[in-house]
Design an enzyme around this catalytic site. Structure first.
Site, PDB file in Angstrom:
ATOM      1  N   LYS A 114       0.824  -1.217   0.000  1.00 52.90           N
ATOM      2  CA  LYS A 114       0.000   0.000   0.000  1.00 52.90           C
ATOM      3  C   LYS A 114       0.855   1.263   0.000  1.00 52.90           C
ATOM      4  O   LYS A 114       0.531   2.243  -0.666  1.00 52.90           O
ATOM      5  CB  LYS A 114      -0.923   0.033   1.236  1.00 52.90           C
ATOM      6  CG  LYS A 114      -2.249  -0.655   1.018  1.00 52.90           C
ATOM      7  CD  LYS A 114      -3.272   0.272   0.365  1.00 52.90           C
ATOM      8  CE  LYS A 114      -4.489  -0.531   0.012  1.00 52.90           C
ATOM      9  NZ  LYS A 114      -5.367  -0.055  -0.981  1.00 52.90           N
ATOM     10  N   LYS A 195      -8.776  -5.466 -12.678  1.00 55.77           N
ATOM     11  CA  LYS A 195      -9.703  -5.618 -11.564  1.00 55.77           C
ATOM     12  C   LYS A 195     -10.428  -4.297 -11.317  1.00 55.77           C
ATOM     13  O   LYS A 195      -9.806  -3.230 -11.375  1.00 55.77           O
ATOM     14  CB  LYS A 195      -8.902  -6.023 -10.321  1.00 55.77           C
ATOM     15  CG  LYS A 195      -9.730  -6.135  -9.074  1.00 55.77           C
ATOM     16  CD  LYS A 195      -8.877  -6.338  -7.832  1.00 55.77           C
ATOM     17  CE  LYS A 195      -9.802  -6.160  -6.641  1.00 55.77           C
ATOM     18  NZ  LYS A 195      -9.310  -6.544  -5.379  1.00 55.77           N
ATOM     19  N   LYS A 198     -11.339   1.472  -7.384  1.00 60.92           N
ATOM     20  CA  LYS A 198     -11.412   2.920  -7.388  1.00 60.92           C
ATOM     21  C   LYS A 198     -10.076   3.540  -7.811  1.00 60.92           C
ATOM     22  O   LYS A 198     -10.038   4.538  -8.528  1.00 60.92           O
ATOM     23  CB  LYS A 198     -11.778   3.375  -5.972  1.00 60.92           C
ATOM     24  CG  LYS A 198     -12.245   4.789  -5.900  1.00 60.92           C
ATOM     25  CD  LYS A 198     -12.253   5.253  -4.453  1.00 60.92           C
ATOM     26  CE  LYS A 198     -11.862   6.695  -4.387  1.00 60.92           C
ATOM     27  NZ  LYS A 198     -10.973   6.998  -3.265  1.00 60.92           N
TER      28      LYS A 198
END
Ligand code: TRP
Ligand code: SF4
Length: 327
Positions: A114, A195, A198
């Site tokens: 992340k 995929k 957002k």
């Protein structure tokens, strides 16, 4: 009442999209019929990455609540609430943070990935490292048995079990170890074929009006081998076809056959899909419209959900504090 307890949360980071609907929320709607379900909007968690841009947070929370209710989450069948309305989550998180070794957190795979993915943000914070500890508190404060999540969340579930074991070992057997209930649904591709997410800006929101859905489906990638209308297609590599498999199973055979023989063109195929999606979303949009017209109802639902959640959360917290020696 000895129904198994189910708990799951969703971050208020933008409108729910078809991927969330198919991959998570429709599963929740089924689970609420059978289990003692607690679903919540993880607004504290949203702060771990969006702490510097909170102007839209309040609206985002409201929109996710409307999305969930319009998708069929029924406050008469489950407990729906917002995480920050139940401060017991934060208090248990604090206690857990005392007993969680740093290396456990540093080795969570989503931690490094992340940070790399969102390199425009400074995620070198205490709160972001502690994301899974807060998630453990979310789950264990309700002594949840089952946690419906996607595969990406499995390391967080494993860490939750490790924290439960460590607490039980250090103090007293308070927390049962929860199990993940994996949603087996295939990942829905976004409009670009990756995929749906957002962060890729390839989503179709469940609140998108039919006109927007038509436009987004219109620009979807298809089988790259079909350049000319007469080129024969391969439905199995086509994202549009993946949608038929989810939203119009009864059409898949005919569509695949006509695609392979080039009897069907992509423009026509997309037009039909846009219509199918509009029909699928129509009842969701009708419920959304009602909810938007009645903000007081929404507030009432979330307040009642929080009050109910707090009853069990406060009980567990007291038990944990007693075990530690704080109460
Ligand atoms: N981490 C989850 C996600 O990003 C959201 C979440 C927060 C959650 N707390 C939870 C999910 C507790 C399940 C249980 O999808
Ligand atoms: Fe995809 Fe339909 Fe075009 Fe075949 S006809 S490639 S299934 S969009």
């Amino acid at each position: 009442m000895n129904k198994k307890r189910v708990l799951s949360g969703i971050q208020p980071t933008g409108r729910l999209h078809l991927g969330n609907l198919i991959g998570a929320v429709e599963n929740w709607v089924e689970l609420q019929k059978e289990y003692d379900c607690h679903f919540f909007i993880a607004d504290f968690h949203a702060l771990t990455t969006a702490y510097a841009e909170t102007k839209t947070l309040k609206d985002d929370i409201r929109e996710v609540a409307i999305d969930l209710l319009s998708a069929g989450i029924d406050p008469d069948k489950c407990v729906l609430f917002k995480q920050s309305d139940v401060p017991e989550h934060a208090e248990l998180h604090l206690i857990f943070s005392m007993i969680t070794p740093l290396p456990w957190l540093e080795r969570v795979p989503t931690y490094k990935s992340k940070i790399a993915e969102l390199k425009e943000k400074d995620l070198g914070t205490y709160g972001f490292l502690g994301y899974p500890v807060l998630q453990a508190a979310d789950i264990l404060i309700y002594k949840a048995n089952l946690v419906p999540v996607g595969e990406d969340q499995l390391p967080h579930l494993e860490l939750t079990r490790e924290i439960a074991r460590r607490f039980n070992f250090l103090y007293k057997e308070v927390f049962p170890e929860p199990k993940a209930a994996l949603t087996k649904f295939p990942v829905l591709p976004g409009t670009d074929g990756r995929k749906m997410s957002k962060s890729y800006q390839n989503t179709i929101a469940i609140s998108d009006p039919p006109e927007t859905v038509r436009k987004k489906v219109g620009i979807m990638v298809t089988d790259p081998a079909r350049i000319k209308r007469e080129d024969k297609g391969h439905p199995d590599v086509c994202p549009v076809y993946a949608y038929y498999k989810v939203f119009a199973k009864e059409r898949t055979e005919a569509v695949a056959k006509d695609c392979r023989s080039a009897a069907r063109g992509c423009v026509e195929c997309k037009k039909e899909l846009a219509g199918i999606l509009a029909d699928y979303l129509a009842p969701i949009h009708a419920r959304r419209k009602k909810l938007e017209a009645d903000p007081a109802y929404l507030e009432k639902v979330l307040a009642a959900g929080a009050a109910k959640a707090r009853q069990s959360a406060a009980q567990t917290l007291l038990e944990a504090k007693k075990a530690v020696g704080l109460a």
